[in-house]
Design a protein around this motif. Structure first.
Motif, short mmCIF file in Angstrom:
data_model
loop_
_atom_site.label_atom_id
_atom_site.label_comp_id
_atom_site.label_asym_id
_atom_site.label_seq_id
_atom_site.Cartn_x
_atom_site.Cartn_y
_atom_site.Cartn_z
N GLY A 1 70.90 19.46 24.81
CA GLY A 1 71.27 18.05 24.98
C GLY A 1 72.76 17.88 24.86
N ALA A 2 73.47 17.88 25.99
CA ALA A 2 74.93 17.84 25.97
C ALA A 2 75.47 16.60 25.28
N ALA A 3 74.75 15.48 25.35
CA ALA A 3 75.24 14.24 24.75
C ALA A 3 75.36 14.32 23.24
N ASN A 4 74.79 15.34 22.61
CA ASN A 4 74.98 15.57 21.18
C ASN A 4 76.37 16.11 20.87
N PHE A 5 77.06 16.63 21.88
CA PHE A 5 78.30 17.36 21.65
C PHE A 5 79.50 16.78 22.39
N GLY A 6 79.26 15.95 23.38
CA GLY A 6 80.36 15.41 24.17
C GLY A 6 79.83 14.80 25.46
N ILE A 7 80.69 14.72 26.44
CA ILE A 7 80.33 14.12 27.72
C ILE A 7 80.61 15.13 28.82
N VAL A 8 79.56 15.73 29.35
CA VAL A 8 79.74 16.61 30.52
C VAL A 8 79.94 15.72 31.73
N VAL A 9 81.03 15.92 32.44
CA VAL A 9 81.31 15.12 33.63
C VAL A 9 80.99 15.87 34.91
N ALA A 10 80.85 17.21 34.83
CA ALA A 10 80.49 17.99 36.02
C ALA A 10 79.92 19.33 35.60
N MET B 1 83.87 19.12 30.52
CA MET B 1 83.29 18.34 29.42
C MET B 1 84.38 17.73 28.56
N VAL B 2 84.19 16.46 28.20
CA VAL B 2 85.07 15.76 27.26
C VAL B 2 84.49 15.91 25.87
N ASN B 3 85.27 16.43 24.95
CA ASN B 3 84.77 16.63 23.59
C ASN B 3 85.11 15.44 22.70
N ALA B 4 84.79 15.55 21.42
CA ALA B 4 85.00 14.44 20.48
C ALA B 4 86.47 14.16 20.21
N GLU B 5 87.35 15.05 20.62
CA GLU B 5 88.79 14.82 20.49
C GLU B 5 89.38 14.24 21.76
N ALA C 1 87.45 11.83 35.32
CA ALA C 1 87.21 12.35 33.97
C ALA C 1 88.12 11.69 32.94
N HIS C 2 89.34 11.33 33.35
CA HIS C 2 90.29 10.69 32.44
C HIS C 2 89.71 9.42 31.83
N ASP C 3 88.90 8.69 32.60
CA ASP C 3 88.29 7.46 32.08
C ASP C 3 87.35 7.77 30.91
N ALA C 4 86.61 8.87 31.02
CA ALA C 4 85.71 9.27 29.94
C ALA C 4 86.52 9.70 28.71
N GLN C 5 87.63 10.37 28.94
CA GLN C 5 88.51 10.75 27.82
C GLN C 5 89.02 9.51 27.10
N ALA C 6 89.44 8.51 27.86
CA ALA C 6 89.95 7.28 27.26
C ALA C 6 88.85 6.58 26.45
N ALA C 7 87.63 6.56 26.98
CA ALA C 7 86.52 5.91 26.27
C ALA C 7 86.27 6.58 24.92
N VAL C 8 86.31 7.91 24.90
CA VAL C 8 86.09 8.63 23.65
C VAL C 8 87.20 8.33 22.65
N LEU C 9 88.45 8.45 23.08
CA LEU C 9 89.56 8.27 22.15
C LEU C 9 89.67 6.83 21.65
N CYS C 10 89.50 5.86 22.55
CA CYS C 10 89.52 4.46 22.10
C CYS C 10 88.32 4.15 21.22
N GLY C 11 87.17 4.74 21.54
CA GLY C 11 85.99 4.54 20.71
C GLY C 11 86.17 5.10 19.32
N ARG C 12 86.77 6.28 19.22
CA ARG C 12 87.00 6.88 17.90
C ARG C 12 87.97 6.03 17.08
N ILE C 13 89.02 5.54 17.72
CA ILE C 13 90.03 4.76 17.02
C ILE C 13 89.47 3.44 16.52
N HIS C 14 88.66 2.78 17.34
CA HIS C 14 88.24 1.41 17.04
C HIS C 14 86.78 1.27 16.64
#
Length: 535
Positions: free
Chosen positions: A235-244, A210-214, A87-100
């Motif tokens: 549609g969970a993808a509208n709100f974040g990334i459900v990992v399980a 779930m990983v949220n937008a933060e 799940a940490h990988d998905a968190q990193a993707a969201v935070l790096c995506g938001r920043i860049h």
């Protein structure tokens, strides 16, 4: 807890310093950010790929794409393909995506009807990444508690196989196609042969990770009940990334019965289908009978409609025949039309697999190398025999059009649950759902357009016979014809109502208000997404 604080502090540092590096390429910044953030989090050293890695990227990108028309449609493909293993990988993707400035699209099984989980139809050149969840597919069944934690990248077949292996008297009410990914299926609703007994797949989700937008990893307890409500059917993808997902398993008998009968027009198919509409939704909830129709034979002499009735009864053969003969005797089901099976064998039966090979459920490869298009409707009043005869004429005109109409009966548990219990709203008042489905193997653009045009014609022909104001549609049969936005991140509430009211009816406004709370900047955007509510 300390590691989580360090992780978030690292990103706050990046956020504060990112503006000083705006002359550096966005994609390079995102890649460096992600690699640095996940250096010690993943068991796989190679989990992010770019098109420059020609062979690996292409192979992995295409590995679960079920709808090939989007590979030649002119749609934008991703700048990155990310395969998280934790799940940490998905968190990193969201935070790096938001920043860049790199948005994410989330792919579970690759069955998205309009390809929005892996391509973009925007008019901008902004980069995006596909987060492929296929590495997050662990399944932990607690037979004593009758629950299972399931990674969002697992397929339905993998769920069925593992549940049956752990407890032969437990099952789960979800779809028929075994290669469908858990992530999209559960979050859009999800129905199959047990829906009249136990409701939708989403009705039986009891917790999530779930990983949220933060970039925070949330559970039901920490996300709030409004968000947990939204991601079940909205549609969970509208709100974040459900990992399980944590699933509530349901009891099934050691043996149940499945059956299938087919009839042509000359064998009374129209009369049977007309009767089915007024019988199937009111059957005992142990009995599920769906129907499908397709035009067969060569025109003009041998062209006809074939109606197939498939069913499942939660009991042995004798009880099955007794139930059908009491409620729908004109169907003419005989013992030789039936098979007495275990629940997991029934998933093989409806999925078109050999009954003696349960390991076929573990095969994730696409069953077809093809293109397809789907549309959907809900029917609230029985369609007359005369109207069906007019519909058959249109279907039989398309001599080379392989279009099937699939009718899923409502009733039972589905009618007992309130329209706003979860985000999926299509409950009491509906008799059945229609899926219009067409698959083709030609690759030429002109052939694709011909097939799409013909399907749209049949859909228009059905207008007087289905729900209206709005004409309702099912999210998991996503249909870009209902409307879309191509201005990335800028969809407004009024614009999105064109499709949002049809997928979610009166639940759409609440979904948009949840979106405004949890993702006000609309980071998790797509062409048919839910925007933050603004009056």
């Amino acid at each position: 807890m300390a590691s989580a604080v360090i992780f978030l502090c690292f990103f706050f540092f990046l956020l504060c310093t990112s503006h000083a590096a705006n002359d550096i390429d966005t994609q390079a910044n995102f890649l460096n950010c992600f690699l640095e953030a996940t250096g010690g989090s993943s068991s796989s050293p190679s989990m992010i790929y770019t098109p420059n890695d020609t062979s690996n990227f292409a192979t992995l990108y295409r590995s679960s794409i079920q709808n090939l028309r989007f590979l030649s449609s002119g749609a934008e493909t991703p700048s990155f393909l990310i395969l998280p293993s934790v799940a940490h990988d998905a968190q990193a993707a969201v935070l790096c995506g938001r920043i860049h400035g790199v948005r994410l699209r989330v792919r579970s099984g690759g069955h998205d009807y309009e390809g929005l989980s892996y391509v973009s139809f925007t008019s901008t050149d902004e980069p995006f990444a596909v987060l492929d969840l296929s590495g997050l597919r662990s399944i932990e069944v607690d037979a004593a508690d009758h629950t299972a934690w399931v990674g969002a990248g697992a397929t339905l077949g993998e769920v069925y196989y593992n549940v049956a292996a752990a407890s032969p008297t437990d099952g789960f009410p979800a779809g028929i196609c075994s290669t469908v990914g858990v992530g999209g299926h559960m979050s859009g609703g999800g129905f199959g042969s047990l829906l009249r007994k136990y409701g939708l797949a989403a009705d039986n989700v009891v917790d999530v990770r779930m990983v949220n937008a933060e970039g925070e990893l949330l559970t039901r307890e920490t996300m709030g009940e409004d968000l947990f409500w939204a991601i079940r059917g909205g549609g969970a993808a509208n709100f974040g990334i459900v990992v399980a997902y944590k699933l509530r398993l349901v009891p099934v008998p050691p043996k149940l019965t499945v059956f299938s009968v087919s009839r042509t027009l000359g064998q009374g198919a129209t009369r049977l289908l007309h009767s089915w509409q007024s019988i199937a939704p009111w059957l005992a909830d142990d009995l599920w009978i769906r129907s499908s129709v397709i035009a067969i034979g060569e025109a003009p002499v041998n062209r006809t409609i074939q109606a197939t009735f498939q069913g499942l009864f939660l009991g042995p053969l004798g009880a099955t025949l007794a139930a059908i003969n009491m409620s729908f005797p004109e169907l003419g089901v005989r013992a030789e039309d039936c098979n007495e099976l275990s629940w997991v064998e029934s998933t093989l039966y409806f999925g078109g697999h050999a009954l003696n090979n349960t390991r076929a459920l573990l095969n994730r490869r696409p069953a077809f190398n093809s293109s397809f298009k789907g549309k959907s409707d809900f029917v609230r009043e029985p369609i007359s025999e005369k109207a069906w005869e007019g519909i058959w004429k249109v279907m039989m005109e398309g001599e080379e059009e392989p279009l099937e109409m699939i009718f899923e009966p409502w009733g039972g548990r589905l009618w007992e649950i309130e329209d706003d219990a979860i985000a999926f709203p299509h409950r009491k008042g509906n008799l059945y759902n229609i899926q219009y489905f067409m698959r083709w193997f030609e690759t030429q653009t002109e052939m694709t357009e011909r097939h799409l045009t013909w399907m749209r014609r049949l859909y228009e022909e059905m207008t007087p016979h289905v729900s209206s104001n709005p004409r309702a549609a099912y999210l998991n049969y996503k249909d870009i014809d209902l409307g879309s936005s191509t201005e990335e991140g800028r969809t407004n509430y009024t614009e999105a109502s064109a499709w949002g009211r049809r997928y979610f009816l009166s639940n759409f406004e609440k979904l948009a208000k949840v979106k405004a709370r949890v993702d006000p900047e609309n980071y998790f955007w797509n062409e048919q997404g839910i925007p933050p509510f603004a009056a």
